[in-house]
Write an enzyme that holds these catalytic residues in place. Structure first.
Site: not given
Ligand code: PGA
Length: 253
Positions: A97, A168
């Site tokens: 992540h 992401e």
């Molecule tokens: P968020 O986070 O939906 O709060 O933007 C997504 C993530 O970090 O996977």
């Protein structure tokens, strides 16, 4: 073959054990036999993983862990191994992540080691990839994300069909993130689908997903699910996003 849509949430560093168990209990009763065409998953904090997994055992909702080390055990203070995560009920291991890449020295090299360990133990790696705002603005998103994905799976073949990729974009994640327009994330999804669609189990989008934009993001070609933070930390929000998934899967069928 059409893959099921994977739609899940990570609580990040939020919720006590009691709050996590209450969430899982409510989710289990709301979902019953599950959501047609959708695979739901919840990634609580590690402290609550065993209890949440017990609550969801036998339900259609899988559980996971937010990080795990590549070694099976040993002198790695503060870490958690894949066998330990599996012992606590995890079937999914989130890896790479952007918050871990930014703050905990996660690199393409450690991501690759972790993916190897997760596949070796028969679990599902959920590999997060994404570019910064700066890379996005100079038009480098596709190359950046393809390089991260390539590095994560380098020389790995066994079990690859279980792996998940979450695109992401760093600029879209979290409270300082900007909600993307579907067309802004489409080029990366198109490229990921072309390169990895036939090899992995699913390619998800994550970053500022909400009940209001879920349908639009699911409509982006190549998006095979959603990975959600804030908007799913209340069960009702998660249920609304799962409902968008159900509709999307039904329309595809
Ligand atoms: P968020 O986070 O939906 O709060 O933007 C997504 C993530 O970090 O996977």
């Amino acid at each position: 073959m059409t893959h099921p849509l994977w739609i899940g949430t990570s609580f990040k560093m939020n919720k006590t054990r009691a709050e996590s168990v209450a969430y899982a209990t409510r989710l289990r009763s709301a979902l019953g036999d599950g959501v047609p065409g959708v695979r739901a998953f919840v990634i609580p904090p590690a402290t609550a993983l065993a209890e949440v997994s017990a609550v969801l055992d036998g339900s259609p909702v899988r559980t996971g862990v937010q990080n795990a080390h590549w070694a099976d055990g040993g002198a790695w203070t503060g870490e958690l191994s894949v066998p330990q995560a599996a012992d606590a009920g995890a079937r999914i291991v989130e890896i790479g992540h952007s918050e871990r890449r930014a703050h905990f020295a996660e690199t393409d090299g450690t991501v690759r080691l972790k993916v190897g360990a997760v596949l070796r133990h028969g679990l599902t790696p959920l590999v997060c990839c994404g570019e910064s705002a700066e890379v996005f603005e100079r038009g480098g998103s596709v190359g950046h994300v393809l390089r991260q994905a390539e590095a994560a799976f380098a020389d790995l073949a066994d079990g690859l069909e279980r792996a998940l990729i979450a695109y992401e974009p760093v600029w879209a994640i979290g409270e300082h993130g900007r909600e993307p327009r579907p067309e802004e994330v489409a080029p990366v999804h198109e490229a990921l689908a072309a390169e990895w669609g036939g090899r992995v189990g699913g390619i998800l989008y994550g970053g500022s997903v909400s009940p209001d934009n879920a349908a639009g993001l699911l409509g982006v070609p190549g998006v095979g699910g959603l990975f959600v933070g804030r908007a799913a930390w209340e069960v009702e929000g998660y249920l609304r996003i799962l409902e968008a998934g159900r509709r999307h899967a039904g329309a595809r069928a």
